[in-house]
Write an enzyme that holds these catalytic residues in place. Structure first.
Site, PDB file in Angstrom:
ATOM      1  N   GLU A 190      26.973  61.913   8.604  1.00 28.75           N
ATOM      2  CA  GLU A 190      26.175  62.862   7.832  1.00 28.75           C
ATOM      3  C   GLU A 190      26.548  64.275   8.251  1.00 28.75           C
ATOM      4  O   GLU A 190      26.616  64.546   9.449  1.00 28.75           O
ATOM      5  CB  GLU A 190      24.676  62.655   8.057  1.00 28.75           C
ATOM      6  CG  GLU A 190      23.854  63.514   7.114  1.00 28.75           C
ATOM      7  CD  GLU A 190      22.340  63.346   7.286  1.00 28.75           C
ATOM      8  OE1 GLU A 190      21.908  62.610   8.198  1.00 28.75           O
ATOM      9  OE2 GLU A 190      21.608  63.977   6.523  1.00 28.75           O
ATOM     10  N   ALA A 203      19.981  62.971  16.694  1.00 26.61           N
ATOM     11  CA  ALA A 203      20.278  61.565  16.487  1.00 26.61           C
ATOM     12  C   ALA A 203      20.579  61.330  15.017  1.00 26.61           C
ATOM     13  O   ALA A 203      20.434  62.235  14.202  1.00 26.61           O
ATOM     14  CB  ALA A 203      19.094  60.697  16.906  1.00 26.61           C
ATOM     15  N   GLU A 250      20.427  58.331  11.710  1.00 24.59           N
ATOM     16  CA  GLU A 250      19.747  57.121  11.229  1.00 24.59           C
ATOM     17  C   GLU A 250      20.639  56.077  10.571  1.00 24.59           C
ATOM     18  O   GLU A 250      20.158  55.304   9.725  1.00 24.59           O
ATOM     19  CB  GLU A 250      18.676  57.541  10.232  1.00 24.59           C
ATOM     20  CG  GLU A 250      19.193  58.095   8.874  1.00 24.59           C
ATOM     21  CD  GLU A 250      19.272  59.620   8.799  1.00 24.59           C
ATOM     22  OE1 GLU A 250      19.354  60.264   9.857  1.00 24.59           O
ATOM     23  OE2 GLU A 250      19.269  60.153   7.681  1.00 24.59           O
ATOM     24  N   HIS A 258      11.442  59.069  14.389  1.00 26.84           N
ATOM     25  CA  HIS A 258      12.066  59.754  13.246  1.00 26.84           C
ATOM     26  C   HIS A 258      13.226  58.925  12.674  1.00 26.84           C
ATOM     27  O   HIS A 258      13.259  58.645  11.482  1.00 26.84           O
ATOM     28  CB  HIS A 258      12.558  61.127  13.703  1.00 26.84           C
ATOM     29  CG  HIS A 258      13.195  61.939  12.628  1.00 26.84           C
ATOM     30  ND1 HIS A 258      12.517  62.890  11.916  1.00 26.84           N
ATOM     31  CD2 HIS A 258      14.464  61.937  12.136  1.00 26.84           C
ATOM     32  CE1 HIS A 258      13.331  63.435  11.029  1.00 26.84           C
ATOM     33  NE2 HIS A 258      14.534  62.892  11.152  1.00 26.84           N
ATOM     34  N   GLU A 259      14.142  58.546  13.532  1.00 25.25           N
ATOM     35  CA  GLU A 259      15.318  57.816  13.030  1.00 25.25           C
ATOM     36  C   GLU A 259      14.923  56.452  12.479  1.00 25.25           C
ATOM     37  O   GLU A 259      15.437  56.009  11.454  1.00 25.25           O
ATOM     38  CB  GLU A 259      16.387  57.666  14.115  1.00 25.25           C
ATOM     39  CG  GLU A 259      16.832  58.976  14.763  1.00 25.25           C
ATOM     40  CD  GLU A 259      17.205  60.089  13.796  1.00 25.25           C
ATOM     41  OE1 GLU A 259      17.688  59.777  12.689  1.00 25.25           O
ATOM     42  OE2 GLU A 259      16.989  61.276  14.141  1.00 25.25           O
ATOM     43  N   HIS A 309      13.439  56.749   9.042  1.00 26.08           N
ATOM     44  CA  HIS A 309      14.455  57.000   8.020  1.00 26.08           C
ATOM     45  C   HIS A 309      14.902  55.705   7.344  1.00 26.08           C
ATOM     46  O   HIS A 309      15.458  55.751   6.242  1.00 26.08           O
ATOM     47  CB  HIS A 309      15.698  57.651   8.642  1.00 26.08           C
ATOM     48  CG  HIS A 309      15.718  59.157   8.591  1.00 26.08           C
ATOM     49  ND1 HIS A 309      15.376  59.876   7.479  1.00 26.08           N
ATOM     50  CD2 HIS A 309      16.084  60.071   9.534  1.00 26.08           C
ATOM     51  CE1 HIS A 309      15.527  61.181   7.729  1.00 26.08           C
ATOM     52  NE2 HIS A 309      15.950  61.324   8.970  1.00 26.08           N
TER      53      HIS A 309
HETATM   54  N1  ARG Z   1      19.849  62.900   9.623  1.00 25.99           N
HETATM   55  C1  ARG Z   1      19.842  63.295  11.011  1.00 25.99           C
HETATM   56  C2  ARG Z   1      18.397  63.431  11.402  1.00 25.99           C
HETATM   57  O1  ARG Z   1      17.613  64.172  11.034  1.00 25.99           O
HETATM   58  C3  ARG Z   1      20.529  64.549  11.302  1.00 25.99           C
HETATM   59  C4  ARG Z   1      21.974  64.547  11.068  1.00 25.99           C
HETATM   60  C5  ARG Z   1      22.486  65.900  10.904  1.00 25.99           C
HETATM   61  N2  ARG Z   1      23.902  65.944  10.972  1.00 25.99           N
HETATM   62  C6  ARG Z   1      24.637  66.995  10.632  1.00 25.99           C
HETATM   63  N3  ARG Z   1      25.879  66.922  10.777  1.00 25.99           N
HETATM   64  N4  ARG Z   1      24.124  68.097  10.177  1.00 25.99           N
HETATM   65  O2  ARG Z   1      17.814  62.718  11.991  1.00 25.99           O
HETATM   66 ZN    ZN Z   2      16.123  63.146   9.968  1.00 22.77          ZN
END
Ligand code: ARG
Ligand code: ZN
Length: 857
Positions: A118, A258, A260, A293-294, A297
């Site tokens: 991500e 982290a 997800e 949180h993770e 998700h």
């Molecule tokens: N989805 C992840 C979280 O909130 C964050 C990942 C963000 N990564 C990035 N490369 N901006 O838990």
């Molecule tokens: Zn997140």
């Protein structure tokens, strides 16, 4: 290139199945991806398919089993001509994980291999339509040297394994269609803490927390947090886990907190590893929150993902709200609420009032990584929390049930979410949608008039202009209020008023005398309030409000109002004396109030932060803010000396445990030390050295060292050295050692940071270490805003040096410099100068370039 939300079009193809083979090596990994592609009947027909790449070259390309010549490179992307409606593409790429210092895509960390995809990291692994609305099922086969990578993990379930000489392989299949950003792979020498969880419908899930050998004893809290998360999501949102396996892997080189990834969450070690000796109470809370949180998700993010990255708050805002509610339920709800508001005010409010302001659903971006912001995350959570407040818990749950049901398996939009809450909870959110499109923190003025038997509350709202949005429309602002009877100190019940006009008046009957207004209780709306309450009303609320947040708020306003006036120089000597006396009276009452637990007491003892104070002034002088804030601490430290010491003595007797009472005791102890440091440094050194030496946990030890680090003394030098020697080799604790020195009250901290930059343990390659030194520094206004501009130069130097190595992390250091419009003119000029110096660098990443140009405005 600037990408616009309004330009969204569906992709021309669907990719129902992906099959990938990895031949793993640190220096060289070969990737063979086979994509089953079909025309998307819902999209316009195109002769080609565009597969995103980032720094990749095509080694081989086959279409339907034949070598394919009909392709071209367009920048980093691979564009293949496809005549028919169904094809199989086979693409071979080779990548070098060891050379990947950006930590996006497949990279090496301490000899292991892991991924971060991500938002757009998958395109660094193979060519692919790397956008969240393309969902595929993945089958992955990976092979590599068994000695080097004994553990091979991927999303979903492991379906087969085998050996071949020195090598072994594993095959994984994830039955849930997912976008490429949720792909993950880990290979390395890892050990697991294993456990299991049985879901509400009887599915037995194997749970593993994977770490390096030696870290196993520090994973208990993470595992317990995971099981609590799973249970809580079933009970609170009706969400059940959907695979037989859930893996968490801790890695020490990680850009964020982290990730997800489906069935295989990858974590920064900071949010996994804890034991009393090395982790503070805050660290324990951080782990519980991020694990939650993770995990959450899995539904809000994975089962329902985002159509495009403009919808990021769909998953992040909602998931932050879910993790906040989870933590509230696991610990002290009021204290958690106060902590969340503090983060919002300390980070998001400045964002909202600065050059980088954007709505929770942005309209355009050039680099999406720059939009993983406190606005998208934390304000996003507040916006959904307001819907919950207006609907009530039960109806809100009906809304989220409908959302999960209606959009399961889809790549959805923020609009889909709002519509589901509207339909499921029975709310009219027509005007409320403005919270998604308008940036800026609304400012509400509240005026309470009293005549006869009636109290009249007049509320006005103003949403300030932000870049690209000159004028705003009034938004619905839900405000919980209570009107207190002065004599009895009680009220007749909380009410929710929704201010949805520029100005409105609400009348309350039956008040023979003017009541005291308690407003925005529980921080029901993410706004600033100007209520110009007399100090006596704030003293009243600080002592008597039955809403803990409102009580905290009254204390903050009491202290903040005084400090802002003092800094602005509009305070006469008599006024100062009177204000200080009122604050001391209120604080004194807090110190001895037996109805308070210590965790909450600690909140009431906390002064408004420098950044929050600066935020309340149009143009801030950081030096003056710091001076006045320290002066108030010193005054209170002297004035309430006996009460502070009595509190310390009582708290010191609490034995270590993770109970709330024991944590509260530790919190107030270090706060008392901080007041002592301002009022009686010699005494503070003595107490802190004693606390340090006798500590049986990191909270006490770090708190004591924090105080010592700010005061020149033999104890300072000795304990800093002791701390380093004691924890040498433990990266997370050495991070604390760097941070403490970079954020200390010591006048020479800038010199200390420069020296630490040359310390053998410092490296630009590890984001935690970079942040531990430089974020701590940039987040400490009295150092960062050093009058000679040295702080700005140091951060600009860092950005320029880090940008070629890790642009994502480098760009995160730009916002502190971007605050120049709100700082006094001399410093503002120096901040701009540094931004211009960065902008002029010959080769800047898209990440840093976007942040710097937006900051210059
Ligand atoms: N989805 C992840 C979280 O909130 C964050 C990942 C963000 N990564 C990035 N490369 N901006 O838990
Ligand atoms: Zn997140």
């Amino acid at each position: 290139a600037i990408i616009k939300r309004e330009d969204y079009t569906p992709f021309g193809w669907v990719v129902p199945e992906v099959q990938i083979e990895f031949e793993l090596g640190l220096e060289l990994t070969r990737v063979v991806a086979t994509l089953k592609v079909e025309r998307n009947t819902a999209a316009e027909r195109t002769p080609t398919i565009r597969l995103n790449g980032d720094g990749l070259t095509v080694r081989e390309l086959q279409c339907d089993g034949e070598t394919c010549e009909g392709y071209m490179m367009d920048g980093d992307d691979l564009v293949v001509t496809l005549p028919g409606d169904n094809h199989a593409l086979r693409i071979v790429t080779e990548i070098s994980p060891a050379a990947n210092s950006q930590l996006m895509g497949l990279y090496a960390s301490n000899g292991m291999l892991c991924t971060q995809c991500e938002a757009e990291g998958f395109r660094r692994i193979t060519f692919f339509p790397d956008r969240p609305d393309v969902l595929s099922t993945y089958t992955v086969r990976m092979s590599g040297p068994k000695a080097q990578f004994p553990i091979l993990l991927c999303n979903g379930n492991r379906t087969a394994t085998g050996e071949q000489g020195e090598n072994h392989w594993a095959e994984w299949h994830d039955p849930w269609p997912k976008p490429s950003y949720l792909f993950a792979l880990v290979a390395g020498d890892l050990v697991a803490r294993s456990d299991s969880f049985t879901t509400m419908n009887g599915r037995k899930v194997e749970l593993n927390v994977w770490v390096r050998d030696g870290d196993l004893e520090r994973t208990e809290h993470a595992m317990e947090s995971l099981k609590r998360s799973m249970k809580w999501d079933e009970e609170t949102f009706g969400r059940e886990y959907d695979l037989d396996l859930f893996n968490i892997v801790a890695v020490s080189d990680f850009n964020m907190g982290a990730m997800e990834n489906k069935g295989l969450n990858v974590f920064n070690t900071k949010y996994v590893l804890a034991d009393p000796e090395t982790a503070t109470d805050g660290d324990y809370d951080g782990i519980e929150g991020v694990i939650g949180h993770e995990y959450f998700h899995n539904w809000s993010g994975n089962r329902i993902t985002c159509r495009d990255w403009f919808q990021l708050s769909l998953k992040e805002g909602f998931t932050v709200l879910r993790d906040q509610l989870f933590s509230q339920d696991m610990g002290s709800a009021p204290v958690k609420r106060i902590e969340d508001v503090r983060v919002l005010r300390g980070v998001q409010f400045p964002e909202d009032s600065g050059p980088l302001a954007h709505p929770i659903r942005p309209d355009s971006y050039s680099e999406i990584n720059n939009f993983y912001t406190a606005t998208v995350y934390n304000k996003g959570a507040e916006v959904i929390r307001m819907m919950r407040t207006m609907a009530g818990e039960e109806r809100f749950r009906a809304g989220t049930d409908l959302y999960f049901d209606r959009h399961d398996g889809e790549a959805a939009t923020c609009e889909d979410f709002v519509k589901s809450i509207e339909d499921g909870a029975g709310l009219d959110l027509e005007q409320f949608r403005l919270w998604y499109s308008q940036a800026g923190t609304p400012k509400v003025t509240a005026k309470l008039d009293h005549s006869g038997e009636t109290a009249k509350l007049t509320l006005k709202q103003h949403v300030p202009p932000t870049p690209g949005q000159d004028s705003k429309r009034p938004m619905p602002i839900p405000l919980k209020i209570a009107l207190f009877d002065r004599a009895s100190g009680t009220h007749r019940g909380e009410e929710l008023v929704v201010l949805d006009k520029a100005e409105d008046t609400f009348a309350f009957d039956g008040f023979a005398e003017a009541p005291v207004l308690s407003i925005n209780r529980t921080f029901s709306a993410p706004i600033t309030i100007e209520r110009s309450a007399p100090r006596e009303d704030l003293v009243f609320l600080a002592a008597k409000d039955d809403d803990p947040f409102a009580r905290y708020e009254a204390m903050q306003e009491l202290m903040g109002g005084h400090l802002v006036a003092a800094v602005s120089g509009e305070l006469g000597e008599n006024e100062r004396i009177a204000a200080q006396a009122d604050i001391a009276r209120a604080m004194g009452a807090v110190l001895v109030d037996e109805s308070l637990d210590d965790l909450m007491r600690g909140e009431l003892m906390t002064l408004p932060s420098q950044s929050y104070l600066a935020e309340q002034m149009l143009v801030a002088d950081p030096t003056r803010i710091h001076e006045e804030r320290e002066a108030l601490k010193a005054f209170l430290g002297k004035e309430l000396r006996d009460e502070f010491h009595a509190l310390y003595d009582r708290a010191e007797k609490a034995p270590y445990s993770l109970d709330l009472a024991s944590r509260g005791a530790r919190k107030v102890k270090t706060l008392v030390l901080a007041f002592a440091a301002a009022s009686d440094p010699a005494k503070a050194v003595e107490l802190a050295a004693h606390q340090y030496d006798n500590a049986d946990n990191m909270t006490d030890r770090q708190g004591a060292l924090m105080v010592l680090t700010g005061i020149d003394s033999a104890e300072r030098t000795g304990r800093l050295l002791d701390f380093y020697n004691r924890y040498e080799g433990n990266a997370l604790v050495i991070d604390k050692w760097f941070s403490l020195q970079a954020s200390s009250l010591h006048p020479n901290a800038i010199e200390h940071v420069k020296a630490l930059r040359e310390h053998p343990d410092f490296t630009l390659k590890n984001p935690n270490r970079v942040r531990s030194l430089y974020m701590a520094f940039a987040g400490t206004p009295h150092h960062f805003h050093s009058p000679d501009g040295e702080g700005y130069r140091m951060i600009a130097d860092l950005i320029l040096e880090l940008d070629p190595i890790n642009p994502q992390t480098a760009a995160r250091f730009v916002p502190p410099l971007g605050r120049w419009r709100r700082i006094e003119p001399k410093r503002a000029a120096m901040m701009r100068e540094q931004l211009e110096r960065i902008a002029a660098a010959p080769k800047l990443s898209r990440d840093t370039f976007e942040q710097v140009t937006r900051s210059l405005g």
